[in-house]
Every structure is written in C-alpha cells, then in structure tokens.
Design a protein around this motif. Structure first.
Motif, short mmCIF file in Angstrom:
data_model
loop_
_atom_site.label_atom_id
_atom_site.label_comp_id
_atom_site.label_asym_id
_atom_site.label_seq_id
_atom_site.Cartn_x
_atom_site.Cartn_y
_atom_site.Cartn_z
N CYS A 37 0.85 -1.20 0.00
CA CYS A 37 0.00 0.00 0.00
C CYS A 37 0.88 1.25 0.00
N SER A 39 0.44 3.54 1.87
CA SER A 39 0.65 3.84 3.29
C SER A 39 1.96 3.23 3.79
N HIS A 59 -0.71 -4.67 5.06
CA HIS A 59 -2.01 -4.77 5.75
C HIS A 59 -3.14 -5.11 4.77
N GLU A 60 -2.74 -5.62 3.59
CA GLU A 60 -3.77 -5.97 2.61
C GLU A 60 -3.55 -7.41 2.18
N ASP A 150 -8.47 -2.80 1.71
CA ASP A 150 -8.16 -1.41 2.01
C ASP A 150 -8.63 -0.44 0.92
N MET A 151 -8.36 -0.75 -0.35
CA MET A 151 -8.64 0.23 -1.42
C MET A 151 -10.13 0.52 -1.55
ZN ZN Z 1 -3.31 0.65 3.03
#
Ligand code: ZN
Ligand code: NDP
Length: 351
Positions: A37, A39, A59-60, A150-151
């Motif tokens: 990500c 992030s 985290h994905e 997440d997206m």
């Molecule tokens: Zn993310």
C-alpha cells in the motif's frame, strides 16, 4: 517463519520471526495473496508514524485460516478469508461509539504494519477474528479480493464522508487506487459531473471507466483554478481527497461551493499544518465542512462491499495492473508502490 519488515525508517528486509500465538478470540491465517500500500511507503520512507524496529509490513491480503482460538465462533481452519487493513477491538468504548478505527486510542484500529506486525509474513495473527475476518466469496478473483482489504473500503469511505447526493458535482483529487475507488463510490452514490485529478494514463482510463466525466492534471496549474474555470466560477458540491499534500486542502476549500463537503482519506506523510484559506472559507461563515477518516474495517463492512463485486456493480479487479508470483516478490511489489511507474495502479502478489 519468514517476514518482510521495516528494519528502521528508510530500510526494509527479510528476517525470521517466531510464529505468533493465537489467543482465545484470535485467528492465525496463512496468506494466499498480498498487496503493498502507499501507506507502507509513507511509513517506511517518510517515517510518517515515527520509528519502528523490525515491524512486519503490509495490511492488505487474502488467506486461509489455519488456527482459531477457543472462543471463535464463525471461522474455522480451512476457511478462505479477506483480511481487512483495519482490525478494531470491537468491545472497546470507541467501537461502541461507532469509531472502531480509533479503538483504544486515535488510529488504534490500524494495527497491522503500524502498532503490530503486518501481513507480509508466512503466518498472520488476526485479533478479534469474528469481528475482523470476512469470508472470501466463492470464485472471487484474488486480485479483486485483495482490493477489499483497504482500497475499496477507503475510497468508498471518502464518498460516504462527503455525503454524495444524486446529481452532486464532485471532484476526486488523486486517482491512484484509493481515489479510483472514490470515483467508483461517488458514481454509485449518484454523482453527476465527476472530475478526477491525476496524470498516470492507466489511472485516467480507469477513472473514466468508473464514471469520471472530466480529467484534470495538477501538472497543468492549480487545480482549484481549473475547476472554477470549468464550472463558470461556481465550484463543486463535494471534494474527495485521495492524493496531494497538506497544501491540497486550500485548493479543495477554494473549489468548493458554500455548504459543500471536503472529505479527506489521504495519509498526510509530511508537513506540519493544514492551512484553510480565510476568504475562500467565507471568512469563517461559508458552511464548508472539512472532514476526514480512516476506513472502518470489520466483517460487516467488508462483506457488504464484497457484494458489490459479486453482483457486478464494481470491477475492483481493474485496479490490479501487476500480478507477481511468489512470497519473495513482496519486495518488488513494494518497490513498485514506491516508484509508481506510469503503468502502475496496484500490484498484487499471488503466493
Ligand atoms: Zn493501506
Ligand atoms: P497513489 O500515490 O497511487 O495516488 C496518488 C494520486 O494523487 C495520484 O493520482 C497522483 O497523480 C495524485 N497526486 C499527486 N500529487 C498531486 C498533487 N499535488 N495534487 C493533486 N493530485 C496529486 O496513492 P494511493 O491511491 O495508493 O493512496 C492515496 C492515499 O490514501 C495515500 O496517502 C495512502 O496512504 C492513503 N490511504 C489512506 C487510507 C485510509 O484509511 N484513510 C487507507 C489506505 C491508503 P499521478 O497520476 O500523477 O500519479
């Protein structure tokens, strides 16, 4: 087990870590597809949340449950699951107040690759499994499913925070994968004229596919001026921010009609303050709202969003431009996210 970590600000690498322990309400999951990500990029190379030592990144992802705690009711080993990026403690008072994202402390629901080890490991620990895992719908493409971590929830959160109504004129600033889901969410909520701000050709094409009616390049001059020009000085009803910097807020407020809403989901990796232009904010009396948020996570939300893909309302697989194979490709995928080649929207690593 092997884990791909942030060793310190600016440095990543592979290390060995002990397999995590599964508490009574937790689950252990073996990943089957993972995605990096933007992030992660802010966290590693901008040090945006501060120093971290040997923190597992990511985290994905999507995976298969390998162990559940004695009190877990809904999931069992062998279940295929989507792992949401945000994993609140659902019994916290903040979750009871409707803000599980901030369980325990501000952003406390953002645990993976922030305050606990992330998903780029051979075994992933998921807290509060019944609340936080979501069933992977049968037959769903793994790339599209990864976008549900997440997206999709983040882009759709921006559209929700902006309270888009039928016929609203909307500007989505930033059309990376998050902003593209903002475009799709805004279109599904009934946006009329829909401006999308970005330059990468793949992103521009997909923004149009998702319903953008006008494309604006921030490289062609201030975007607020371009929007005001295109709208005969009136501006837009709603602005979603999914890219840019702390200075983007001034442009967003300037291009907004009185009574409008700016909704930010961009992770502000650097800069001290956000400035609001006094006159354009109606010298404090414009009824222009500025709001922001972190995706909410949770099984309920992620499974609802998954139904948009299952029933053909959202083609999240369009975000996946690069598919890599094998656990050891995680580093390459992360570097794609860092370097953002012109043809990239989102890479996914299939294990
Ligand atoms: Zn993310
Ligand atoms: P990308 O970097 O892929 O996309 C950023 C977009 O912003 C691109 O379209 C880029 O244009 C555009 N952009 C760059 N500079 C400017 C500028 N000065 N003015 C206007 N637009 C600009 O990011 P992602 O889509 O992956 O993520 C977007 C943000 O969302 C990140 O900060 C990420 O960390 C954050 N995020 C937040 C979450 C939340 O829960 N709130 C969860 C997940 C992510 P170009 O086409 O030229 O590249």
């Amino acid at each position: 087990m092997k884990a791909f970590v942030m060793k310190r600000i600016g440095e990543v690498g592979w290390i060995d870590k002990p397999v995590p322990e599964c508490g009574p309400i937790d689950a252990l999951v073996k990943p089957i597809a993972l995605a990096p990500c933007t992030s992660d990029v802010h966290t590693i190379w901008e040090g945006a949340v501060g120093e971290r030592t040997d923190l597992t990144l990511g985290h994905e992802g999507v995976g298969e449950v390998v162990e559940v705690g004695s009190l877990v009711k809904d999931f069992k080993p062998g279940d295929k699951v989507i792992i949401p990026a945000i994993t609140p403690d659902w019994n916290s008072v903040e979750a009871q107040a409707g803000y599980g994202q901030h369980s325990g402390e501000m952003l406390g629901g953002w645990k993976f690759s922030n305050i606990k080890d992330g998903v780029f490991a051979e075994v992933i620990h998921v807290n509060d499994a019944d609340g936080n895992l979501a069933f992977l719908p049968e037959g769903m493409d793994l790339g599209a499913a990864c976008m549900l971590s997440d997206m999709v929830p983040t882009g759709f959160l921006a559209a929700d925070l902006a309270k888009i109504e039928h016929g609203d004129s909307v500007c989505v600033i930033g059309i990376g994968p998050v902003g593209l889901m903002g475009v799709a969410g805004a279109a599904l909520k009934g946006a009329g004229r829909l401006f999308a701000v970005g330059t990468r050709p793949n992103c521009v094409q997909v923004a149009q596919d998702f319903g953008a009616t006008d494309i604006i390049s921030y490289k062609n001059g201030p975007i607020d001026q371009q929007i005001l020009e295109a709208t005969k000085g009136k501006g837009v009803d709603k602005v979603l921010i999914a890219g840019g910097t702390v200075d983007t807020f001034a442009e967003a407020v300037t291009m907004l009609k009185p009574g409008g809403i700016v909704a930010n989901v961009n992770y502000l990796g650097s800069g001290e303050f956000i400035k609001i232009p006094r006159v354009e904010w109606g010298v404090g009396m414009s009824h222009k709202t500025i709001t922001c948020g972190l995706m909410m996570g949770g099984r309920y939300r992620v499974e609802k969003l998954a139904s948009l893909i299952t029933y053909g309302k959202l083609d999240a697989g369009k975000l996946v431009t690069h598919r890599l194979n094998g656990f050891d490709k995680l580093e390459d995928a992360l570097m794609l996210m860092k370097n953002k080649p012109a043809d990239l929207i989102k890479p996914v690593v299939i294990l």
